[in-house]
Design a protein around this motif. Structure first.
Motif, PDB file in Angstrom:
ATOM      1  N   ASP A  77      28.375 -30.374  -6.678  1.00 35.63           N
ATOM      2  CA  ASP A  77      28.667 -29.149  -5.929  1.00 35.63           C
ATOM      3  C   ASP A  77      27.438 -28.259  -5.726  1.00 35.63           C
ATOM      4  O   ASP A  77      27.548 -27.023  -5.747  1.00 35.63           O
ATOM      5  CB  ASP A  77      29.774 -28.347  -6.635  1.00 35.63           C
ATOM      6  N   GLY A  78      26.277 -28.861  -5.573  1.00 33.64           N
ATOM      7  CA  GLY A  78      25.037 -28.108  -5.333  1.00 33.64           C
ATOM      8  C   GLY A  78      24.703 -27.178  -6.476  1.00 33.64           C
ATOM      9  O   GLY A  78      23.932 -26.220  -6.324  1.00 33.64           O
ATOM     10  N   ASP A  79      25.264 -27.449  -7.666  1.00 28.86           N
ATOM     11  CA  ASP A  79      25.173 -26.464  -8.726  1.00 28.86           C
ATOM     12  C   ASP A  79      24.883 -27.051 -10.115  1.00 28.86           C
ATOM     13  O   ASP A  79      23.994 -26.582 -10.823  1.00 28.86           O
ATOM     14  CB  ASP A  79      26.522 -25.720  -8.757  1.00 28.86           C
ATOM     15  N   VAL A  80      25.625 -28.093 -10.487  1.00 29.83           N
ATOM     16  CA  VAL A  80      25.517 -28.607 -11.863  1.00 29.83           C
ATOM     17  C   VAL A  80      24.759 -29.938 -11.872  1.00 29.83           C
ATOM     18  O   VAL A  80      25.142 -30.885 -11.187  1.00 29.83           O
ATOM     19  CB  VAL A  80      26.936 -28.835 -12.470  1.00 29.83           C
ATOM     20  N   ILE A  81      23.697 -29.991 -12.664  1.00 29.85           N
ATOM     21  CA  ILE A  81      22.950 -31.245 -12.770  1.00 29.85           C
ATOM     22  C   ILE A  81      23.641 -32.120 -13.815  1.00 29.85           C
ATOM     23  O   ILE A  81      23.672 -31.783 -15.005  1.00 29.85           O
ATOM     24  CB  ILE A  81      21.483 -30.991 -13.150  1.00 29.85           C
ATOM     25  N   LEU A  82      24.213 -33.235 -13.353  1.00 28.19           N
ATOM     26  CA  LEU A  82      24.949 -34.127 -14.257  1.00 28.19           C
ATOM     27  C   LEU A  82      23.988 -35.049 -15.007  1.00 28.19           C
ATOM     28  O   LEU A  82      24.240 -35.453 -16.129  1.00 28.19           O
ATOM     29  CB  LEU A  82      25.954 -34.977 -13.471  1.00 28.19           C
ATOM     30  N   ALA A  83      22.886 -35.397 -14.337  1.00 24.98           N
ATOM     31  CA  ALA A  83      21.865 -36.247 -14.964  1.00 24.98           C
ATOM     32  C   ALA A  83      20.574 -36.064 -14.186  1.00 24.98           C
ATOM     33  O   ALA A  83      20.599 -35.787 -12.983  1.00 24.98           O
ATOM     34  CB  ALA A  83      22.297 -37.709 -14.921  1.00 24.98           C
ATOM     35  N   ASP A  84      19.450 -36.192 -14.889  1.00 18.93           N
ATOM     36  CA  ASP A  84      18.140 -35.998 -14.248  1.00 18.93           C
ATOM     37  C   ASP A  84      17.158 -36.869 -15.028  1.00 18.93           C
ATOM     38  O   ASP A  84      16.659 -36.456 -16.069  1.00 18.93           O
ATOM     39  CB  ASP A  84      17.769 -34.505 -14.337  1.00 18.93           C
ATOM     40  N   LEU A  85      16.924 -38.081 -14.552  1.00 16.12           N
ATOM     41  CA  LEU A  85      16.112 -39.038 -15.313  1.00 16.12           C
ATOM     42  C   LEU A  85      14.813 -39.384 -14.588  1.00 16.12           C
ATOM     43  O   LEU A  85      14.778 -39.412 -13.348  1.00 16.12           O
ATOM     44  CB  LEU A  85      16.920 -40.327 -15.561  1.00 16.12           C
ATOM     45  N   LEU A  86      13.821 -39.664 -15.395  1.00 16.94           N
ATOM     46  CA  LEU A  86      12.510 -39.912 -14.812  1.00 16.94           C
ATOM     47  C   LEU A  86      11.788 -41.021 -15.565  1.00 16.94           C
ATOM     48  O   LEU A  86      11.835 -41.064 -16.793  1.00 16.94           O
ATOM     49  CB  LEU A  86      11.734 -38.596 -14.930  1.00 16.94           C
ATOM     50  N   SER A  87      11.162 -41.918 -14.813  1.00 19.85           N
ATOM     51  CA  SER A  87      10.339 -42.934 -15.452  1.00 19.85           C
ATOM     52  C   SER A  87       8.906 -42.673 -14.994  1.00 19.85           C
ATOM     53  O   SER A  87       8.577 -42.827 -13.823  1.00 19.85           O
ATOM     54  CB  SER A  87      10.821 -44.319 -15.017  1.00 19.85           C
ATOM     55  N   SER A  88       8.091 -42.206 -15.926  1.00 14.91           N
ATOM     56  CA  SER A  88       6.725 -41.814 -15.581  1.00 14.91           C
ATOM     57  C   SER A  88       5.786 -43.025 -15.617  1.00 14.91           C
ATOM     58  O   SER A  88       5.957 -43.934 -16.427  1.00 14.91           O
ATOM     59  CB  SER A  88       6.237 -40.759 -16.560  1.00 14.91           C
ATOM     60  N   GLN A  89       4.790 -43.025 -14.738  1.00 16.05           N
ATOM     61  CA  GLN A  89       3.828 -44.130 -14.695  1.00 16.05           C
ATOM     62  C   GLN A  89       2.457 -43.708 -15.220  1.00 16.05           C
ATOM     63  O   GLN A  89       1.469 -44.410 -15.001  1.00 16.05           O
ATOM     64  CB  GLN A  89       3.672 -44.625 -13.252  1.00 16.05           C
ATOM     65  N   ILE A  90       2.412 -42.557 -15.889  1.00 15.85           N
ATOM     66  CA  ILE A  90       1.108 -42.035 -16.322  1.00 15.85           C
ATOM     67  C   ILE A  90       0.316 -43.084 -17.117  1.00 15.85           C
ATOM     68  O   ILE A  90      -0.859 -43.314 -16.855  1.00 15.85           O
ATOM     69  CB  ILE A  90       1.261 -40.716 -17.114  1.00 15.85           C
ATOM     70  N   ASP A  91       0.982 -43.765 -18.046  1.00 14.71           N
ATOM     71  CA  ASP A  91       0.280 -44.753 -18.885  1.00 14.71           C
ATOM     72  C   ASP A  91      -0.321 -45.883 -18.051  1.00 14.71           C
ATOM     73  O   ASP A  91      -1.395 -46.398 -18.360  1.00 14.71           O
ATOM     74  CB  ASP A  91       1.230 -45.344 -19.922  1.00 14.71           C
ATOM     75  N   LEU A  92       0.397 -46.253 -16.972  1.00 14.48           N
ATOM     76  CA  LEU A  92      -0.056 -47.341 -16.108  1.00 14.48           C
ATOM     77  C   LEU A  92      -1.348 -46.976 -15.369  1.00 14.48           C
ATOM     78  O   LEU A  92      -2.238 -47.804 -15.184  1.00 14.48           O
ATOM     79  CB  LEU A  92       1.061 -47.640 -15.092  1.00 14.48           C
ATOM     80  N   HIS A  93      -1.432 -45.720 -14.906  1.00 10.82           N
ATOM     81  CA  HIS A  93      -2.570 -45.313 -14.067  1.00 10.82           C
ATOM     82  C   HIS A  93      -3.732 -44.682 -14.850  1.00 10.82           C
ATOM     83  O   HIS A  93      -4.819 -44.526 -14.307  1.00 10.82           O
ATOM     84  CB  HIS A  93      -2.086 -44.328 -12.993  1.00 10.82           C
ATOM     85  N   LYS A  94      -3.442 -44.295 -16.094  1.00  8.76           N
ATOM     86  CA  LYS A  94      -4.434 -43.598 -16.929  1.00  8.76           C
ATOM     87  C   LYS A  94      -5.764 -44.338 -17.001  1.00  8.76           C
ATOM     88  O   LYS A  94      -6.827 -43.742 -16.830  1.00  8.76           O
ATOM     89  CB  LYS A  94      -3.860 -43.484 -18.346  1.00  8.76           C
ATOM     90  N   THR A  95      -5.696 -45.652 -17.168  1.00  9.44           N
ATOM     91  CA  THR A  95      -6.904 -46.471 -17.299  1.00  9.44           C
ATOM     92  C   THR A  95      -7.814 -46.332 -16.088  1.00  9.44           C
ATOM     93  O   THR A  95      -9.024 -46.473 -16.188  1.00  9.44           O
ATOM     94  CB  THR A  95      -6.495 -47.974 -17.378  1.00  9.44           C
ATOM     95  N   TYR A  96      -7.223 -46.073 -14.913  1.00  4.51           N
ATOM     96  CA  TYR A  96      -8.004 -46.013 -13.666  1.00  4.51           C
ATOM     97  C   TYR A  96      -8.404 -44.584 -13.306  1.00  4.51           C
ATOM     98  O   TYR A  96      -9.074 -44.359 -12.311  1.00  4.51           O
ATOM     99  CB  TYR A  96      -7.198 -46.645 -12.521  1.00  4.51           C
ATOM    100  N   GLY A  97      -7.938 -43.608 -14.048  1.00  5.29           N
ATOM    101  CA  GLY A  97      -8.290 -42.209 -13.793  1.00  5.29           C
ATOM    102  C   GLY A  97      -7.574 -41.616 -12.600  1.00  5.29           C
ATOM    103  O   GLY A  97      -7.922 -40.541 -12.114  1.00  5.29           O
ATOM    104  N   GLY A  98      -6.575 -42.288 -12.069  1.00  6.79           N
ATOM    105  CA  GLY A  98      -5.809 -41.780 -10.923  1.00  6.79           C
ATOM    106  C   GLY A  98      -4.764 -42.803 -10.531  1.00  6.79           C
ATOM    107  O   GLY A  98      -4.749 -43.917 -11.089  1.00  6.79           O
ATOM    108  N   VAL A  99      -3.917 -42.444  -9.549  1.00  9.79           N
ATOM    109  CA  VAL A  99      -2.814 -43.335  -9.166  1.00  9.79           C
ATOM    110  C   VAL A  99      -3.322 -44.517  -8.329  1.00  9.79           C
ATOM    111  O   VAL A  99      -4.026 -44.320  -7.337  1.00  9.79           O
ATOM    112  CB  VAL A  99      -1.741 -42.549  -8.368  1.00  9.79           C
ATOM    113  N   VAL A 100      -2.969 -45.732  -8.724  1.00 11.98           N
ATOM    114  CA  VAL A 100      -3.303 -46.935  -7.938  1.00 11.98           C
ATOM    115  C   VAL A 100      -2.052 -47.283  -7.114  1.00 11.98           C
ATOM    116  O   VAL A 100      -1.030 -47.697  -7.676  1.00 11.98           O
ATOM    117  CB  VAL A 100      -3.694 -48.130  -8.848  1.00 11.98           C
ATOM    118  N   PRO A 101      -2.084 -47.086  -5.782  1.00  9.49           N
ATOM    119  CA  PRO A 101      -0.874 -47.221  -4.964  1.00  9.49           C
ATOM    120  C   PRO A 101      -0.121 -48.539  -5.141  1.00  9.49           C
ATOM    121  O   PRO A 101       1.098 -48.549  -5.268  1.00  9.49           O
ATOM    122  CB  PRO A 101      -1.389 -47.057  -3.530  1.00  9.49           C
TER     123      PRO A 101
END
Ligand code: KG4
Ligand code: ZN
Length: 336
Positions: A20-44
């Protein structure tokens, strides 16, 4: 009315369910920081492959967390752009398949409209007109908003985004990726006077930003550092504080200048860099002295997340902005 949102524009796979544009039932995220860290930035290439791997399982987890089934979803909101084309394609294709299979509407979301919509998650009443500063790893834009979901671009960076400058600066200082949060933390105990950096475009009337010169200034400052200075245990804190100060000062001065010129009632600050502690505390203080309210999402809703896309999707649904099933992502999408 339950909206499922999908965000894959860069290096986070994020899904959320909003009721209803109001209550967040779930909000999940899978971060890729560890994957790109070695390269110093995002590898597309790596980013889009990882999105493909995690998006299915993440949908199952999101449904489980909200204790709902696919059949209970009423619409699917998805980030269409701007962003990395391969990464966007994963989210858009996934959303289109779901919309087709479930026979539910597809809601197209502009990533920056998503960042701005994040303020509505926690701030129900915002007085308009407003000026919105969207400050992230890829953008530094100022919008005049006559009302909710009405965006007029009134200023932007002419080169690097503020987050990009922080990330590049952190790399020069050997602080890793992403640099913004590390600089924020180190700067808290640094002395801003030790390494002063010039605030870009300070005396100009326009609302644009420029951060690439600061990168060069940091490089030069590092070349001039004496061995004594380098041995000082507070060296990194001091230089991070000076560098951050110039970026934050520029963001605040230009936003306040634009807000004063446009006689707005509120200032909105959003995007990953809006989680910066100095920016948050200082802009609110300066705006209140001018009789303006400041609205900044909590840090978890400043960096990329699914809830902000769901909120923007709810606004799109309200306005009847549905997308056809032949929707394609647009890496350079302009906000409208
Ligand atoms: O909005 P976002 O998650 O992704 C883009 O759409 O770009 O923003 C990421 C940016 C990165 O440049 C990161 O260094 C910066 O936000 N950032 C911060 C902080 N947390 C994240 N910058 C300054 N201070 C922070 N606390
Ligand atoms: Zn973003």
């Amino acid at each position: 009315m339950i909206i499922l949102s999908i965000e894959t524009s860069c290096d986070e796979t994020a899904l959320a369910l909003l009721k209803d544009g109001d209550v967040i039932l779930a909000d999940l995220l899978s971060s890729q920081i560890d994957l790109h860290k070695t390269y110093g930035g995002v590898v597309p290439e790596l980013a889009c492959r990882r999105h493909i791997e995690v998006i299915g399982p993440l949908l199952n987890e999101t449904l489980q967390e909200a204790q709902i089934t696919l059949g209970e979803i009423d619409a699917i909101a998805v980030t269409v752009g701007p962003g990395l084309i391969g990464a966007l394609l994963v989210g858009v294709s996934f959303a289109k398949s779901l919309a087709y299979a479930l026979g539910k509407p597809l809601l197209p979301v502009h990533h920056l409209a998503g960042h701005i919509s994040a303020v509505f998650i926690e701030h129900r009443i915002i007085c308009f007109p407003a000026v919105a500063l969207v400050v992230s790893g890829g953008h530094t834009n100022l919008y005049y908003m006559a009302e909710r979901a009405n965006y007029k671009l009134i200023g932007q960076t002419v080169d690097d985004a503020a987050g990009e400058a922080l990330d590049k600066g952190a790399r020069m200082l050997g602080l890793g990726y992403p640099g913004g949060p590390v600089i924020d933390r180190l700067a808290k105990t640094g002395d801003v006077e030790k390494f002063p950096f010039k605030v870009p475009y300070r005396s100009s009337e326009h609302n644009n930003f420029s951060f690439s010169g600061l990168k060069t200034a940091l490089k030069q400052a590092l070349l001039k550092v004496s061995p004594d200075q380098q041995e000082d245990p507070r060296f990194q804190n001091d230089i991070a504080a000076g560098f951050q100060e110039a970026i934050v000062r520029s963001l605040i001065e230009k936003t306040i200048q634009a807000a004063k010129k446009a006689y707005v009632q509120s200032i909105i600050v959003c995007g990953g860099v809006a989680s910066n502690s100095l920016l948050r505390s200082r802009i609110a203080k300066e705006a209140i002295q001018l009789g303006m309210d400041t609205h900044i999402p909590s840090p978890q809703y400043c960096t990329d997340n699914g809830a902000m896309i769901a909120m923007a999707g709810a606004i799109a649904f309200e306005k009847g902005h549905h997308a056809p099933l032949n929707l394609n992502p647009n890496p350079n999408l302009k906000i409208s």
